[in-house]
Write a protein that holds these residues in place. Structure first.
Motif, PDB file in Angstrom:
ATOM      1  N   UNK A  24      35.041  28.682  44.525  1.00 36.10           N
ATOM      2  CA  UNK A  24      33.902  28.114  45.142  1.00 36.10           C
ATOM      3  C   UNK A  24      32.507  28.595  45.041  1.00 36.10           C
ATOM      4  N   UNK A  25      32.576  29.803  44.656  1.00 37.10           N
ATOM      5  CA  UNK A  25      31.449  30.963  44.705  1.00 37.10           C
ATOM      6  C   UNK A  25      30.310  30.137  44.102  1.00 37.10           C
ATOM      7  N   UNK A  26      30.291  29.791  42.857  1.00 34.20           N
ATOM      8  CA  UNK A  26      28.868  29.405  42.289  1.00 34.20           C
ATOM      9  C   UNK A  26      28.063  28.184  43.075  1.00 34.20           C
ATOM     10  N   UNK A  27      28.997  27.213  43.725  1.00 37.92           N
ATOM     11  CA  UNK A  27      28.431  26.202  44.578  1.00 37.92           C
ATOM     12  C   UNK A  27      27.878  26.811  45.696  1.00 37.92           C
ATOM     13  N   UNK A  28      28.663  27.652  46.479  1.00 37.58           N
ATOM     14  CA  UNK A  28      27.964  28.423  47.590  1.00 37.58           C
ATOM     15  C   UNK A  28      26.624  29.048  47.434  1.00 37.58           C
ATOM     16  N   UNK A  29      27.110  30.023  46.434  1.00 39.73           N
ATOM     17  CA  UNK A  29      25.682  30.737  45.996  1.00 39.73           C
ATOM     18  C   UNK A  29      24.493  29.784  45.559  1.00 39.73           C
ATOM     19  N   UNK A  48      28.389  38.600  50.206  1.00 44.82           N
ATOM     20  CA  UNK A  48      29.624  39.108  50.826  1.00 44.82           C
ATOM     21  C   UNK A  48      30.711  38.035  50.722  1.00 44.82           C
ATOM     22  N   UNK A  49      30.573  36.927  49.822  1.00 43.40           N
ATOM     23  CA  UNK A  49      31.451  35.841  49.791  1.00 43.40           C
ATOM     24  C   UNK A  49      32.726  36.166  49.402  1.00 43.40           C
ATOM     25  N   UNK A  50      33.002  36.869  48.482  1.00 44.19           N
ATOM     26  CA  UNK A  50      34.189  37.311  47.983  1.00 44.19           C
ATOM     27  C   UNK A  50      34.904  38.300  48.825  1.00 44.19           C
ATOM     28  N   UNK A  51      34.292  39.222  49.415  1.00 44.43           N
ATOM     29  CA  UNK A  51      34.833  40.025  50.702  1.00 44.43           C
ATOM     30  C   UNK A  51      35.453  39.012  51.710  1.00 44.43           C
ATOM     31  N   UNK A  52      34.791  38.159  52.064  1.00 48.15           N
ATOM     32  CA  UNK A  52      35.194  37.095  53.181  1.00 48.15           C
ATOM     33  C   UNK A  52      36.314  36.530  52.586  1.00 48.15           C
ATOM     34  N   UNK A  53      36.533  35.940  51.755  1.00 49.24           N
ATOM     35  CA  UNK A  53      37.438  35.339  51.055  1.00 49.24           C
ATOM     36  C   UNK A  53      38.706  36.178  50.849  1.00 49.24           C
ATOM     37  N   UNK A  54      38.770  37.528  50.296  1.00 42.94           N
ATOM     38  CA  UNK A  54      39.546  38.426  50.405  1.00 42.94           C
ATOM     39  C   UNK A  54      40.265  38.626  51.645  1.00 42.94           C
ATOM     40  N   UNK A  92      34.316  34.681  66.842  1.00 41.68           N
ATOM     41  CA  UNK A  92      32.944  34.630  66.207  1.00 41.68           C
ATOM     42  C   UNK A  92      32.641  33.978  65.195  1.00 41.68           C
ATOM     43  N   UNK A  93      31.552  33.004  65.286  1.00 39.56           N
ATOM     44  CA  UNK A  93      31.308  32.214  64.023  1.00 39.56           C
ATOM     45  C   UNK A  93      29.919  32.619  63.311  1.00 39.56           C
ATOM     46  N   UNK A  94      30.083  32.756  62.051  1.00 40.00           N
ATOM     47  CA  UNK A  94      29.177  33.469  61.315  1.00 40.00           C
ATOM     48  C   UNK A  94      28.657  32.684  59.919  1.00 40.00           C
ATOM     49  N   UNK A  95      27.374  32.822  59.488  1.00 40.06           N
ATOM     50  CA  UNK A  95      27.178  32.413  57.978  1.00 40.06           C
ATOM     51  C   UNK A  95      27.203  30.978  57.984  1.00 40.06           C
TER      52      UNK A  95
END
Length: 323
Positions: A24-29, A48-54, A92-95
């Motif tokens: 989903x990275x490309x669409x989110x970015x 930080x997207x990939x860190x979140x997913x990991x 906590x909700x973020x982003x």
């Protein structure tokens, strides 16, 4: 975890709230690229997207997206948010971001309701988030989707200085700082009241959670606790982390302090504590600092009198009661 919920948006179209995936990275970015364009900055989500997913485990943290493909996953995404458990009862909700192309369809409400459900299932009785005070659209959105006003704070930025000193004779203990004295002070302090008992979380960056006695003991064991005054204690601060960040094309090392708290109307304690923070930041080779302090004219003017730089605007914490 894949599809979390399928709902109808405000246009009557079916959409899916599902777990985010690496692809989903490309669409989110793409839909977060210009989030802060009008403020001259860039969004952190693509970084930080990939860190979140990991780190997502489906139990204590989860990144959600709204998929416009409903039951058939697609690359048309309408929103994103991450939910993280900070303690057994605090989430906590973020982003949270909504794709500008799909605003007005109730996607923020859909993904927020999924956040509430996830947090409740994980045991949370409260879900909080952080919003800059200038971000009025996000503040309105938070109220519309079930959040209520929480607390507000300000960032103070005393300059790292190994020779920093205070005019008043208020001792500040570092190597032998007493965490139980800091805890006793905190329990009865006006600073705790103003901050709702919250400070920066020791694990999750840019998140606030409740200060605990154990957290202060951990800070003391690692020589990150600063305690001002003796008989009685007149304030304390805890260094939560150091990190490097690029500022204006140059890499700067930051020292971040979870909270700076001093006795109400005790400007001498404020000056002594902030001077000690300056020395502590210099000792860890920091170029810059940020210290969370309560919002309000007393606190901000105390810090200004101590010659600390102050953020121009406060930051707000919103919270949803899930009990």
């Amino acid at each position: 975890m894949s599809t979390y919920a399928i709902i109808e948006d405000e246009t009557g179209e079916s959409v899916a709230v599902r777990a985010a995936r690496p692809d989903d990275y490309d669409a989110v970015a793409a839909f977060t690229a210009d989030t802060w364009a009008d403020r001259g900055g860039s969004d952190y989500i693509p970084d930080i997207y990939h860190d979140w997913i990991a780190d997502d485990d489906g139990e204590t943290r989860q990144t959600f997206v709204v998929d416009l493909g409903a039951e058939t996953p697609s690359d048309e995404l309408g929103a994103i948010v991450q939910v993280v458990m900070l303690s057994p009862y605090e989430a906590w909700g973020q982003g949270i971001r909504v794709n500008p192309e799909y605003r007005g369809r109730g996607l923020a409400k859909a993904i927020t309701e999924a956040s509430f459900d996830f947090a409740q299932e994980a045991g949370a009785t409260v879900l909080r988030n952080m919003i800059f005070s200038w971000n009025v659209k996000s503040l309105g959105l938070a109220r519309d989707t079930g959040y209520d006003p929480g607390i507000e704070f300000r960032w103070a930025h005393p300059s790292p200085d190994s020779d920093a000193s205070a005019s008043a004779d208020v001792p500040v203990f570092t190597d032998d700082a007493n965490p139980d004295a800091a805890w006793s002070f905190w329990l009865d302090s006006e600073a705790r009241t103003q901050l709702g008992g919250l400070a920066l979380d020791p694990e999750e960056s840019w998140a606030l959670s409740s200060v605990t006695r154990d957290r202060l003991h951990a800070a003391a064991d690692e020589e990150r606790l600063l305690v001002a005054g003796a008989g009685p204690t007149r304030g304390f601060a805890t260094r939560s982390r150091t990190y490097e960040r690029e500022d204006d094309g140059e890499t700067a090392r930051w020292a971040e302090y979870a909270v700076g708290a001093w006795a109400w109307q005790d400007e001498d304690a404020a000056e002594a504590l902030l001077a000690a923070i300056s020395r502590d930041a210099a000792a860890v080779d920091a170029d810059r600092t940020r210290v969370l302090i309560p919002e309000g004219v007393q606190w901000v003017s105390d810090a200004a009198r101590a010659k600390a730089d102050i953020a121009e605007e406060p930051t707000f914490v919103m919270e949803a009661d899930l009990s």
